[in-house]
Write an enzyme that holds these catalytic residues in place. Structure first.
Site, PDB file in Angstrom:
ATOM      1  CE  LYS A  40     -14.658  -2.003   8.316  1.00 29.90           C
ATOM      2  NZ  LYS A  40     -13.196  -1.986   8.269  1.00 29.90           N
TER       3      LYS A  40
ATOM      4  CE  LYS B 229     -11.284  -8.545   3.447  1.00 35.46           C
ATOM      5  NZ  LYS B 229     -11.352  -8.006   4.800  1.00 35.46           N
TER       6      LYS B 229
ATOM      7  CE  LYS C 282      -4.153  -1.451   2.573  1.00 29.93           C
ATOM      8  NZ  LYS C 282      -4.794  -1.189   3.869  1.00 29.93           N
TER       9      LYS C 282
HETATM   10  N1  AQP Z   1     -15.995  -9.990   3.432  1.00 31.16           N
HETATM   11  C1  AQP Z   1     -15.857 -10.393   4.675  1.00 31.16           C
HETATM   12  N2  AQP Z   1     -16.363 -11.578   5.060  1.00 31.16           N
HETATM   13  C2  AQP Z   1     -16.232 -11.984   6.346  1.00 31.16           C
HETATM   14  N3  AQP Z   1     -15.608 -11.266   7.301  1.00 31.16           N
HETATM   15  C3  AQP Z   1     -15.102 -10.078   6.959  1.00 31.16           C
HETATM   16  N4  AQP Z   1     -14.431  -9.124   7.656  1.00 31.16           N
HETATM   17  C4  AQP Z   1     -14.139  -8.105   6.828  1.00 31.16           C
HETATM   18  N5  AQP Z   1     -14.611  -8.361   5.591  1.00 31.16           N
HETATM   19  C5  AQP Z   1     -15.201  -9.577   5.634  1.00 31.16           C
HETATM   20  C6  AQP Z   1     -14.111  -9.188   9.071  1.00 31.16           C
HETATM   21  O1  AQP Z   1     -14.580  -7.977   9.656  1.00 31.16           O
HETATM   22  C7  AQP Z   1     -13.630  -7.485  10.606  1.00 31.16           C
HETATM   23  C8  AQP Z   1     -13.263  -6.067  10.191  1.00 31.16           C
HETATM   24  O2  AQP Z   1     -12.006  -5.729  10.596  1.00 31.16           O
HETATM   25  P1  AQP Z   1     -11.305  -4.353  10.155  1.00 31.16           P
HETATM   26  O3  AQP Z   1     -12.231  -3.225  10.404  1.00 31.16           O
HETATM   27  O4  AQP Z   1      -9.985  -4.346  10.854  1.00 31.16           O
HETATM   28  O5  AQP Z   1     -11.069  -4.389   8.606  1.00 31.16           O
HETATM   29  P2  AQP Z   1     -10.838  -5.477   7.506  1.00 31.16           P
HETATM   30  O6  AQP Z   1     -10.618  -6.823   8.059  1.00 31.16           O
HETATM   31  O7  AQP Z   1      -9.787  -4.974   6.576  1.00 31.16           O
HETATM   32  O8  AQP Z   1     -12.295  -5.432   6.831  1.00 31.16           O
HETATM   33  P3  AQP Z   1     -12.789  -4.673   5.550  1.00 31.16           P
HETATM   34  O9  AQP Z   1     -14.271  -4.600   5.612  1.00 31.16           O
HETATM   35  O10 AQP Z   1     -12.182  -5.321   4.337  1.00 31.16           O
HETATM   36  O11 AQP Z   1     -12.230  -3.222   5.742  1.00 31.16           O
HETATM   37  P4  AQP Z   1     -11.216  -2.385   4.805  1.00 31.16           P
HETATM   38  O12 AQP Z   1     -11.965  -2.155   3.541  1.00 31.16           O
HETATM   39  O13 AQP Z   1     -10.958  -1.141   5.572  1.00 31.16           O
HETATM   40  O14 AQP Z   1      -9.979  -3.196   4.613  1.00 31.16           O
HETATM   41  C9  AQP Z   1     -12.492  -8.487  10.605  1.00 31.16           C
HETATM   42  O15 AQP Z   1     -12.703  -9.403  11.671  1.00 31.16           O
HETATM   43  C10 AQP Z   1     -12.615  -9.195   9.281  1.00 31.16           C
HETATM   44  O16 AQP Z   1     -12.124 -10.523   9.306  1.00 31.16           O
END
Ligand code: AQP
Length: 327
Positions: A196, A193, A112
């Site tokens: 968000k 995946k 990144k």
């Molecule tokens: N698509 C997914 N399916 C199942 N679990 C998911 N998690 C995220 N996406 C999915 C779980 O949600 C938690 C969020 O943790 P985070 O806020 O630290 O961010 P992340 O894991 O990087 O989740 P995102 O939604 O993909 O955020 P961004 O876009 O900011 O990177 C974790 O427990 C993750 O496993």
């Protein structure tokens, strides 16, 4: 003795159905098994370009949604990372125990930010803040998925080095593999995946999406051109879109993806099934969200009390680290 469970969610976008099925729902289910600290890692949301108003709104929405998803302040401590200054303060002390070479090796930083002069310094040091998040609560075990494993290994290395250099302050947590949870893929690109922070949200179901929006997004979900009699089946390599919809139905309804496929004749029928399953999961969350959003003082009080508790719990750990380092 009850163990400690710490989970933080970063307000980098609106919470998704993936976040709910993969994180928030299991977090709600485990509140009686451990001493739970559930936080909003707002400081982590500032490691890339961000808009202050959007961040403020997302934090407010996260607070209400965490409660609406069943996180219960009588059984878990709910807090915002930036309301517990020990996180940032210990992160600085740990930066004095971490090597630049270690941070340069972090895969997420390599992907990144490395080599770009405008990369925020906080993206480079983010794993140290994460180490601080963990070590402050002295968990004995940290369940971690593959994408965060390297960061938790760094937290262990830093804790071990600190203990050897300055004295035994930190519990060095064991890394455990969490039970395989639901993993929801992007409806528009089922090889990645559902996230968000994805800008174009066509393939991302948000927790606050109206049933109509959910229906439209699932109607446009990528499938394939198979029209055979057994087109609706689990095949992770050849049919990622169809398999993702089956996973989604399975996670929402508590069945297996194979069972979810049973007797479903067409992709149209599968999409209807997926829509109904998603809407049924979202409906109670949205109903509770509306009720809680009407009572902002309650939400404020929950998070203020949670942060006060975290400040109390983390103070002795921070004090021990400061003293050990000569402050
Ligand atoms: N698509 C997914 N399916 C199942 N679990 C998911 N998690 C995220 N996406 C999915 C779980 O949600 C938690 C969020 O943790 P985070 O806020 O630290 O961010 P992340 O894991 O990087 O989740 P995102 O939604 O993909 O955020 P961004 O876009 O900011 O990177 C974790 O427990 C993750 O496993």
């Amino acid at each position: 003795m009850s163990h400690t469970r710490l989970s933080l969610l970063t307000p980098s976008g609106h919470l998704t159905l993936g976040n709910y099925l993969g994180a928030l729902r299991p977090m709600a289910a485990q509140q009686d098994d451990a001493t739970c600290y559930y936080g909003i890692s707002d400081l982590h949301a500032m490691t890339t370009a961000h808009d202050p108003t959007t961040l403020r709104d997302l934090i407010a929405e996260f607070r209400v949604l965490m409660l609406a998803c069943g996180l219960d302040p009588t059984r878990a401590t709910l807090f915002r990372q930036s309301s517990v200054p020990a996180h940032a303060e210990l992160a600085y002390l740990l930066e004095c125990t971490t090597y630049v070479g270690e941070l340069n090796r972090m895969i997420q930083f390599k992907e990144k930010g490395r080599g770009r002069p405008m990369t925020r310094a906080s993206l480079h040091t983010y794993p140290v803040l994460m180490a601080s998040d963990i070590l402050l609560y002295r968990p004995t075990h940290v369940p971690v998925g593959d994408d965060q494993r390297q960061h938790v290994e760094l937290a262990r290395d830093v804790a071990q080095r600190f203990n050897l250099t300055y004295g035994p302050v930190f519990t060095v947590p064991e890394i455990t593999v969490p039970p395989a949870g639901a993993r929801v893929m992007d409806l528009a690109d089922p090889t990645r995946k559902m996230s968000k922070s994805t800008r174009e949200g066509a393939g991302v179901i948000r927790l606050l999406d109206d049933p109509d929006v959910v229906r439209r997004k699932i109607a446009r979900a990528v499938t394939d051109s198979d029209t055979g009699p057994s087109a609706v089946r689990v095949d992770r390599d050849a049919k990622p879109g169809v398999t993702n919809l089956l996973d989604l139905v399975a996670a929402c309804t508590g069945t297996s993806p194979e069972e979810a496929a049973d007797g479903v004749p067409t992709y149209g029928a599968l999409k209807k099934l997926a829509t109904d399953a998603a809407v049924a999961v979202l409906e109670p969350v949205q109903r509770r969200y509306a009720a809680l959003a009407a009572d902002p003082m309650y939400v404020e009080d929950v998070f203020a009390a949670g942060a006060a508790h975290c400040r109390e719990v983390t103070a002795p750990v921070l004090a021990a680290a400061r003293e050990a380092m000569g402050l």
